[in-house]
Design a protein around this motif. Structure first.
Motif, PDB file in Angstrom:
ATOM      1  N   UNK A  52      41.162  66.348  38.201  1.00  0.00           N
ATOM      2  CA  UNK A  52      41.306  65.529  37.001  1.00  0.00           C
ATOM      3  C   UNK A  52      40.787  66.242  35.744  1.00  0.00           C
ATOM      4  N   UNK A  53      40.503  67.528  35.856  1.00  0.00           N
ATOM      5  CA  UNK A  53      39.949  68.278  34.721  1.00  0.00           C
ATOM      6  C   UNK A  53      40.928  68.324  33.550  1.00  0.00           C
ATOM      7  N   UNK A  54      42.212  68.563  33.820  1.00  0.00           N
ATOM      8  CA  UNK A  54      43.187  68.668  32.731  1.00  0.00           C
ATOM      9  C   UNK A  54      43.313  67.363  31.948  1.00  0.00           C
ATOM     10  N   UNK A  55      43.521  66.199  32.609  1.00  0.00           N
ATOM     11  CA  UNK A  55      43.612  64.956  31.823  1.00  0.00           C
ATOM     12  C   UNK A  55      42.318  64.649  31.059  1.00  0.00           C
ATOM     13  N   UNK A  56      41.180  64.960  31.661  1.00  0.00           N
ATOM     14  CA  UNK A  56      39.907  64.713  30.975  1.00  0.00           C
ATOM     15  C   UNK A  56      39.773  65.635  29.768  1.00  0.00           C
ATOM     16  N   UNK A  57      40.159  66.884  29.934  1.00  0.00           N
ATOM     17  CA  UNK A  57      40.079  67.843  28.829  1.00  0.00           C
ATOM     18  C   UNK A  57      41.017  67.426  27.700  1.00  0.00           C
ATOM     19  N   UNK A  58      42.220  66.998  28.030  1.00  0.00           N
ATOM     20  CA  UNK A  58      43.175  66.558  27.007  1.00  0.00           C
ATOM     21  C   UNK A  58      42.656  65.329  26.261  1.00  0.00           C
ATOM     22  N   UNK A  59      42.017  64.430  26.985  1.00  0.00           N
ATOM     23  CA  UNK A  59      41.438  63.237  26.357  1.00  0.00           C
ATOM     24  C   UNK A  59      40.299  63.640  25.417  1.00  0.00           C
ATOM     25  N   UNK A  60      39.478  64.585  25.865  1.00  0.00           N
ATOM     26  CA  UNK A  60      38.380  65.090  25.039  1.00  0.00           C
ATOM     27  C   UNK A  60      38.923  65.770  23.785  1.00  0.00           C
ATOM     28  N   UNK A  61      39.964  66.576  23.951  1.00  0.00           N
ATOM     29  CA  UNK A  61      40.575  67.287  22.833  1.00  0.00           C
ATOM     30  C   UNK A  61      41.157  66.297  21.812  1.00  0.00           C
ATOM     31  N   UNK A  62      41.793  65.253  22.301  1.00  0.00           N
ATOM     32  CA  UNK A  62      42.377  64.239  21.412  1.00  0.00           C
ATOM     33  C   UNK A  62      41.271  63.501  20.643  1.00  0.00           C
ATOM     34  N   UNK A  63      40.185  63.162  21.332  1.00  0.00           N
ATOM     35  CA  UNK A  63      39.073  62.479  20.672  1.00  0.00           C
ATOM     36  C   UNK A  63      38.477  63.357  19.575  1.00  0.00           C
ATOM     37  N   UNK A  64      38.318  64.640  19.874  1.00  0.00           N
ATOM     38  CA  UNK A  64      37.765  65.567  18.884  1.00  0.00           C
ATOM     39  C   UNK A  64      38.698  65.676  17.680  1.00  0.00           C
ATOM     40  N   UNK A  65      39.990  65.771  17.926  1.00  0.00           N
ATOM     41  CA  UNK A  65      40.958  65.883  16.831  1.00  0.00           C
ATOM     42  C   UNK A  65      40.940  64.635  15.949  1.00  0.00           C
ATOM     43  N   UNK A  66      40.857  63.462  16.568  1.00  0.00           N
ATOM     44  CA  UNK A  66      40.821  62.218  15.790  1.00  0.00           C
ATOM     45  C   UNK A  66      39.572  62.139  14.926  1.00  0.00           C
ATOM     46  N   UNK A  67      38.439  62.521  15.495  1.00  0.00           N
ATOM     47  CA  UNK A  67      37.186  62.406  14.743  1.00  0.00           C
ATOM     48  C   UNK A  67      37.013  63.511  13.709  1.00  0.00           C
ATOM     49  N   UNK A  68      37.661  64.635  13.894  1.00  0.00           N
ATOM     50  CA  UNK A  68      37.576  65.693  12.885  1.00  0.00           C
ATOM     51  C   UNK A  68      38.444  65.371  11.676  1.00  0.00           C
ATOM     52  N   UNK A  69      39.404  64.497  11.832  1.00  0.00           N
ATOM     53  CA  UNK A  69      40.224  64.032  10.712  1.00  0.00           C
ATOM     54  C   UNK A  69      39.427  62.941   9.996  1.00  0.00           C
ATOM     55  N   UNK A  70      38.950  63.252   8.789  1.00  0.00           N
ATOM     56  CA  UNK A  70      38.088  62.315   8.061  1.00  0.00           C
ATOM     57  C   UNK A  70      38.729  60.944   7.875  1.00  0.00           C
ATOM     58  N   UNK A  71      40.015  60.914   7.575  1.00  0.00           N
ATOM     59  CA  UNK A  71      40.694  59.636   7.348  1.00  0.00           C
ATOM     60  C   UNK A  71      40.729  58.800   8.626  1.00  0.00           C
ATOM     61  N   UNK A  72      41.038  59.441   9.747  1.00  0.00           N
ATOM     62  CA  UNK A  72      41.078  58.709  11.016  1.00  0.00           C
ATOM     63  C   UNK A  72      39.690  58.239  11.423  1.00  0.00           C
ATOM     64  N   UNK A  73      38.691  59.123  11.251  1.00  0.00           N
ATOM     65  CA  UNK A  73      37.321  58.754  11.614  1.00  0.00           C
ATOM     66  C   UNK A  73      36.862  57.562  10.780  1.00  0.00           C
ATOM     67  N   UNK A  74      37.142  57.597   9.486  1.00  0.00           N
ATOM     68  CA  UNK A  74      36.764  56.492   8.600  1.00  0.00           C
ATOM     69  C   UNK A  74      37.481  55.205   9.006  1.00  0.00           C
ATOM     70  N   UNK A  75      38.747  55.322   9.349  1.00  0.00           N
ATOM     71  CA  UNK A  75      39.516  54.152   9.775  1.00  0.00           C
ATOM     72  C   UNK A  75      38.930  53.539  11.048  1.00  0.00           C
ATOM     73  N   UNK A  76      38.594  54.384  12.010  1.00  0.00           N
ATOM     74  CA  UNK A  76      38.004  53.897  13.260  1.00  0.00           C
ATOM     75  C   UNK A  76      36.659  53.242  12.983  1.00  0.00           C
TER      76      UNK A  76
END
Length: 159
Positions: A52-76
Motif C-alpha cells: 500500500x506504499x504507492x497509494x499512501x505516497x500519492x495521498x501524501x503527495x496530494x496533501x502536500x500539494x494542496x497545502x503548499x497552494x496558499x489559496x487552497x490552504x486558506x480555503x481549507x
C-alpha cells in the motif's frame, strides 16, 4: 515504522490534508515541507516493499500539494473554522434545550475536534457536490449550444 505510517495516512480522509501530513492547521510552508520530506522518506514506494506504499505516497503527495497552494490552504482553513463555528452554535443550542449536558459541550475536547472534522467533511462534500452539479449544468448547456450550431451548419449545407 513504515507500515504504521502507511496505515495512518491511508486511514485519514483526503479532505483533511493537515492530518495526512501530521501538521497543525496554522502551519507554515516550511512545516509542510519538513513533514512531507520526513514522511515521504518513510513511505516512498522505492524505499519500502509495503503493498500500500504507492497509494499512501500519492495521498501524501496530494496533501502536500494542496497545502503548499496558499489559496487552497486558506480555503481549507476557512471551511474548518466555519465547521467549528457551526458546531459550537449547534452544541450551545443543544445545551440550552437540554439535549446535551454542558460538560459534554467542551470545545477543547477530542470529541469536539472529531465532530468538527466530521462537520468540515460534510461542508466540503456539500460544496464539491454543488460544484459538480454546476459543472454538469454548464456542460449540458455547452453541449446543447454545440448541437444547435452543428444543426444550423448542417441546414446551411443542405440548402
Amino acid at each position: 515504522m513504515d507500515t504504521a505510517e502507511i496505515q495512518r495516512i491511508l486511514g485519514h480522509s483526503v479532505l483533511d490534508p493537515f492530518s495526512i501530513l501530521g501538521v497543525a492547521q496554522d502551519c507554515t510552508a516550511d512545516d509542510i515541507k519538513a513533514a512531507y520530506r520526513t514522511k515521504s522518506r518513510l513511505i516512498h514506494p522505492d524505499k519500502t516493499k509495503h503493498d500500500q506504499a504507492r497509494p499512501a505516497f500519492e495521498k501524501l503527495k496530494r496533501a502536500e500539494a494542496e497545502l503548499m497552494d496558499d489559496a487552497k490552504r486558506t480555503s481549507i482553513q476557512r471551511m474548518m473554522q466555519e465547521a467549528r463555528r457551526e458546531l459550537t452554535a449547534e452544541w450551545k443550542a443543544e445545551v440550552a434545550s437540554g439535549k446535551r449536558k454542558p460538560e459534554d459541550a467542551d470545545e477543547s475536547s477530542s470529541i469536539f475536534d472529531d465532530a468538527a472534522l466530521a462537520k468540515y467533511r460534510s461542508i466540503a462534500i456539500d460544496l464539491e457536490w454543488k460544484r459538480r452539479q454546476q459543472l454538469k449544468k454548464q456542460m449540458a448547456t455547452e453541449g446543447a449550444a454545440a448541437r444547435r450550431d452543428e444543426e444550423q451548419a448542417n441546414e446551411k449545407q443542405r440548402k
